[in-house]
Design a protein around this motif. Structure first.
Motif, PDB file in Angstrom:
ATOM      1  N   TYR A  83     -16.995  -4.395   0.492  1.00 52.43           N
ATOM      2  CA  TYR A  83     -16.958  -3.166   1.290  1.00 52.43           C
ATOM      3  C   TYR A  83     -17.881  -2.134   0.651  1.00 52.43           C
ATOM      4  CZ  TYR A  83     -15.084   0.844   3.821  1.00 52.43           C
ATOM      5  OH  TYR A  83     -14.955   1.950   4.609  1.00 52.43           O
ATOM      6  N   ASN A  84     -18.938  -1.781   1.359  1.00 54.16           N
ATOM      7  CA  ASN A  84     -19.920  -0.803   0.856  1.00 54.16           C
ATOM      8  C   ASN A  84     -20.429  -1.165  -0.540  1.00 54.16           C
ATOM      9  OD1 ASN A  84     -19.860   0.763   3.165  1.00 54.16           O
ATOM     10  ND2 ASN A  84     -18.248   2.099   2.400  1.00 54.16           N
ATOM     11  N   GLY A  85     -20.648  -2.464  -0.775  1.00 56.37           N
ATOM     12  CA  GLY A  85     -21.186  -2.905  -2.051  1.00 56.37           C
ATOM     13  C   GLY A  85     -20.157  -3.116  -3.145  1.00 56.37           C
ATOM     14  N   TYR A  86     -18.884  -2.933  -2.831  1.00 55.18           N
ATOM     15  CA  TYR A  86     -17.812  -3.115  -3.818  1.00 55.18           C
ATOM     16  C   TYR A  86     -16.875  -4.232  -3.382  1.00 55.18           C
ATOM     17  CZ  TYR A  86     -19.259   1.413  -5.629  1.00 55.18           C
ATOM     18  OH  TYR A  86     -19.983   2.438  -6.144  1.00 55.18           O
ATOM     19  N   TRP A  87     -16.439  -5.041  -4.343  1.00 55.59           N
ATOM     20  CA  TRP A  87     -15.458  -6.073  -4.055  1.00 55.59           C
ATOM     21  C   TRP A  87     -14.077  -5.426  -3.965  1.00 55.59           C
ATOM     22  CZ3 TRP A  87     -14.990 -10.616  -2.098  1.00 55.59           C
ATOM     23  CH2 TRP A  87     -13.796 -11.321  -2.253  1.00 55.59           C
ATOM     24  N   VAL A  88     -13.379  -5.687  -2.872  1.00 54.04           N
ATOM     25  CA  VAL A  88     -12.042  -5.149  -2.655  1.00 54.04           C
ATOM     26  C   VAL A  88     -11.082  -6.328  -2.514  1.00 54.04           C
ATOM     27  CG1 VAL A  88     -10.575  -3.722  -1.189  1.00 54.04           C
ATOM     28  CG2 VAL A  88     -12.993  -3.129  -1.482  1.00 54.04           C
ATOM     29  N   SER A  89     -10.107  -6.424  -3.400  1.00 53.80           N
ATOM     30  CA  SER A  89      -9.130  -7.504  -3.374  1.00 53.80           C
ATOM     31  C   SER A  89      -8.181  -7.327  -2.197  1.00 53.80           C
ATOM     32  CB  SER A  89      -8.323  -7.512  -4.678  1.00 53.80           C
ATOM     33  OG  SER A  89      -7.313  -8.500  -4.626  1.00 53.80           O
ATOM     34  N   SER A  90      -7.549  -8.419  -1.808  1.00 53.71           N
ATOM     35  CA  SER A  90      -6.573  -8.366  -0.711  1.00 53.71           C
ATOM     36  C   SER A  90      -5.224  -7.803  -1.151  1.00 53.71           C
ATOM     37  CB  SER A  90      -6.376  -9.766  -0.122  1.00 53.71           C
ATOM     38  OG  SER A  90      -7.557 -10.171   0.536  1.00 53.71           O
ATOM     39  N   VAL A  91      -5.031  -7.581  -2.450  1.00 53.72           N
ATOM     40  CA  VAL A  91      -3.781  -6.986  -2.945  1.00 53.72           C
ATOM     41  C   VAL A  91      -4.090  -5.877  -3.946  1.00 53.72           C
ATOM     42  CG1 VAL A  91      -2.317  -9.023  -2.629  1.00 53.72           C
ATOM     43  CG2 VAL A  91      -3.539  -8.732  -4.773  1.00 53.72           C
ATOM     44  N   ASN A  92      -3.174  -4.930  -4.051  1.00 51.43           N
ATOM     45  CA  ASN A  92      -3.283  -3.909  -5.087  1.00 51.43           C
ATOM     46  C   ASN A  92      -3.107  -4.582  -6.448  1.00 51.43           C
ATOM     47  OD1 ASN A  92      -3.574  -1.879  -3.169  1.00 51.43           O
ATOM     48  ND2 ASN A  92      -1.382  -1.519  -3.051  1.00 51.43           N
ATOM     49  N   PRO A  93      -3.806  -4.120  -7.482  1.00 51.15           N
ATOM     50  CA  PRO A  93      -3.830  -4.857  -8.745  1.00 51.15           C
ATOM     51  C   PRO A  93      -2.593  -4.744  -9.634  1.00 51.15           C
ATOM     52  CG  PRO A  93      -5.206  -2.914  -8.895  1.00 51.15           C
ATOM     53  CD  PRO A  93      -4.741  -2.994  -7.469  1.00 51.15           C
ATOM     54  N   ALA A  94      -1.761  -3.740  -9.451  1.00 50.23           N
ATOM     55  CA  ALA A  94      -0.623  -3.591 -10.366  1.00 50.23           C
ATOM     56  C   ALA A  94       0.484  -2.759  -9.729  1.00 50.23           C
ATOM     57  CB  ALA A  94      -1.064  -2.920 -11.668  1.00 50.23           C
ATOM     58  N   SER A  95       1.703  -3.016 -10.181  1.00 46.60           N
ATOM     59  CA  SER A  95       2.853  -2.200  -9.780  1.00 46.60           C
ATOM     60  C   SER A  95       3.917  -2.325 -10.863  1.00 46.60           C
ATOM     61  CB  SER A  95       3.405  -2.646  -8.416  1.00 46.60           C
ATOM     62  OG  SER A  95       3.826  -3.995  -8.442  1.00 46.60           O
TER      63      SER A  95
END
Length: 148
Positions: A86-98
């Motif tokens: 997305y706009n040159g950035y990799w966006v994971s399908s999940v949030n990285p931490a909780s």
């Protein structure tokens, strides 16, 4: 290589299990575990979850839960084998931490239209107070329409 490492960690976690002692920290006993699920999604006979793409939206979301069995507040790390550029950035399908609340951590799974027909693998991992690491995963099929 990464998938093999994750598989080895997963097998190690299954063998170590809960209610064990960490050989590196022999005075510490753990009753923890890790069980990841998607309570709002349908699950099939093979253990795959299914999420239906909502037409007209940019993304379709679902909440995922990780039950740790821990009475402590622990940080759960999440990752996925899928995402988008997305706009040159990799966006994971999940949030990285909780973090857990009453032993359960939550994250959000986001599916994009270009993932329709894909099966995503979502991983969750944490380390308990005895330094034992736990890993679990689920698979989620992104569908145009759920077939009943």
């Amino acid at each position: 290589m990464v998938k093999k490492s994750i598989l080895y960690i997963f097998i190690y976690t299954l063998l170590v299990g809960c209610n064990t002692q960490n050989p590196l920290n022999s005075g510490c006993e753990s009753n923890c575990f890790l069980d990841v699920e998607a309570p709002s999604l349908q699950i099939d006979d093979n253990g795959y979850y299914h999420i239906e793409w909502l037409e007209g939206y940019t993304q379709t979301f679902s909440t995922l839960d990780a039950n740790t069995g821990s009475n402590e507040i622990v940080k759960v790390m999440w990752s996925s084998d899928s995402g988008i550029n997305y706009n040159g950035y990799w966006v994971s399908s999940v949030n990285p931490a909780s973090y857990t609340d009453n032993g359960i951590a939550h994250t959000v799974l986001a599916a994009w239209e270009e993932q329709i027909g894909d099966t995503l693998t979502v991983y969750a991992q944490y380390q308990d107070e005895c330094d034992i690491e736990y890993l679990d995963l689920i698979r989620v099929v992104i569908e145009d329409e759920i077939q009943n």
